[in-house]
Design an enzyme around this catalytic site. Structure first.
Site, PDB file in Angstrom:
ATOM      1  N   CYS A   2       0.867  -1.170   0.000  1.00  0.00           N
ATOM      2  CA  CYS A   2       0.000   0.000   0.000  1.00  0.00           C
ATOM      3  C   CYS A   2       0.903   1.218   0.000  1.00  0.00           C
ATOM      4  CB  CYS A   2      -0.917   0.010   1.222  1.00  0.00           C
ATOM      5  SG  CYS A   2      -1.993   1.475   1.295  1.00  0.00           S
ATOM      6  N   GLU A 114      -3.275   1.213  -6.975  1.00  0.00           N
ATOM      7  CA  GLU A 114      -2.191   0.319  -7.368  1.00  0.00           C
ATOM      8  C   GLU A 114      -1.961   0.500  -8.858  1.00  0.00           C
ATOM      9  OE1 GLU A 114       0.736  -0.989  -6.549  1.00  0.00           O
ATOM     10  OE2 GLU A 114      -0.376  -1.824  -4.840  1.00  0.00           O
TER      11      GLU A 114
END
Length: 271
Positions: A2, A114
């Site tokens: 993350c 992402e």
């Protein structure tokens, strides 16, 4: 992993959602659609109030800096590398194991970003025609629009170069726990692109479902087996992913338009 996420929920909404008992208006943070490492973020945690008559843990909404600095660290220089802690090893790594047993938090988010390298871009890279391929960002979020409650850890670090009364003498920092990305079908998959989270990236933030919030936040939860059981991934099929504009790749860009779903990837063919 993350490395960027969105957190646009207002403190008032988080107070109601998580049953917050204590929060300081001066610690209120602005809505942020492009949260990057070293920024301050909202965190939900339970600990006794300072100077309180009792040591009863109180659920609080606090502002923490993203990038954990262990209490024993000589300097905060490595904080930018401590943004994630792996669920598989968090109980044994020196930087995280103390916090895992005593200082756990929830980092509320809308979802996380992402990046995926397009197939045509990868081909160019292999051929040596392009050294830095463009990547298509995806936004991953609960399919039902609920909060993405990321499992986190927090720590306090004392800056030895400053006197105790200095406002910057204490750092409150945090890290996001990550786990293996889901290999099962997305709850809502894009018409063109990945069908699973693992096709986007092999890691993802660990999302805590609401039935795990109390146990995770409770400082009295200290048994290693009990804690590791809370690191189990949530049921499959809860997430959706969709392509967003490459503007999110620049941390200076920030606004709700970053979450706008694109009809298709901006960066060539991905899969």
């Amino acid at each position: 992993m993350c490395g960027r996420y969105a957190a646009s929920r207002r403190p008032e909404d988080l107070v109601d959602l998580f049953g917050i008992e204590k929060w300081e208006p001066e610690e209120t943070l602005d809505q942020d659609w492009n949260v990057a490492p070293t920024k301050e973020v909202h965190a939900v945690l339970e600990r006794p109030l300072k100077d309180a008559r009792t040591r009863r843990p109180v659920r609080q909404l606090r502002a923490l800096r993203w990038g954990l600095v262990p209490s024993w660290s000589k300097s905060p220089e490595g904080a930018a590398r401590m943004i994630n802690a792996r669920a598989e090893t968090v109980h044994e790594k020196p930087s995280f194991k103390r916090a895992f047993q005593a200082r756990r938090c929830i980092l509320p988010a809308d979802g996380y970003y992402e990046w995926v390298t397009g197939a045509s871009e990868r081909d160019l890279e292999v051929e040596g025609k392009k050294k830095r391929p463009r990547k298509q960002p995806y936004f991953v979020t609960p399919a039902d629009g609920s909060v993405f409650a990321m499992a986190g850890l927090y720590e306090f670090w004392r800056d030895p170069a400053l006197p105790p009364e200095h406002p910057g003498a204490w750092w409150a920092t945090c890290s996001v726990i990550t786990t293996e990305a889901e290999t099962g079908p997305l709850g809502v998959a894009p018409a063109e692109g990945p069908g699973t989270l693992a096709e986007i990236h092999p890691r993802m933030p660990l999302m805590l479902t609401e039935d795990h919030w109390d146990a995770w936040l409770d400082p009295a939860t200290t048994g290693l087996d009990e804690l590791r059981a809370l690191l189990a991934p949530p049921p499959r099929g809860l997430m959706r992913a969709y392509p967003v504009a490459t503007a999110v790749s620049n941390v200076r860009n920030n606004g709700p338009e970053l979450l706008t779903e694109l009809a298709g990837p901006e960066v060539g063919t991905l899969f």
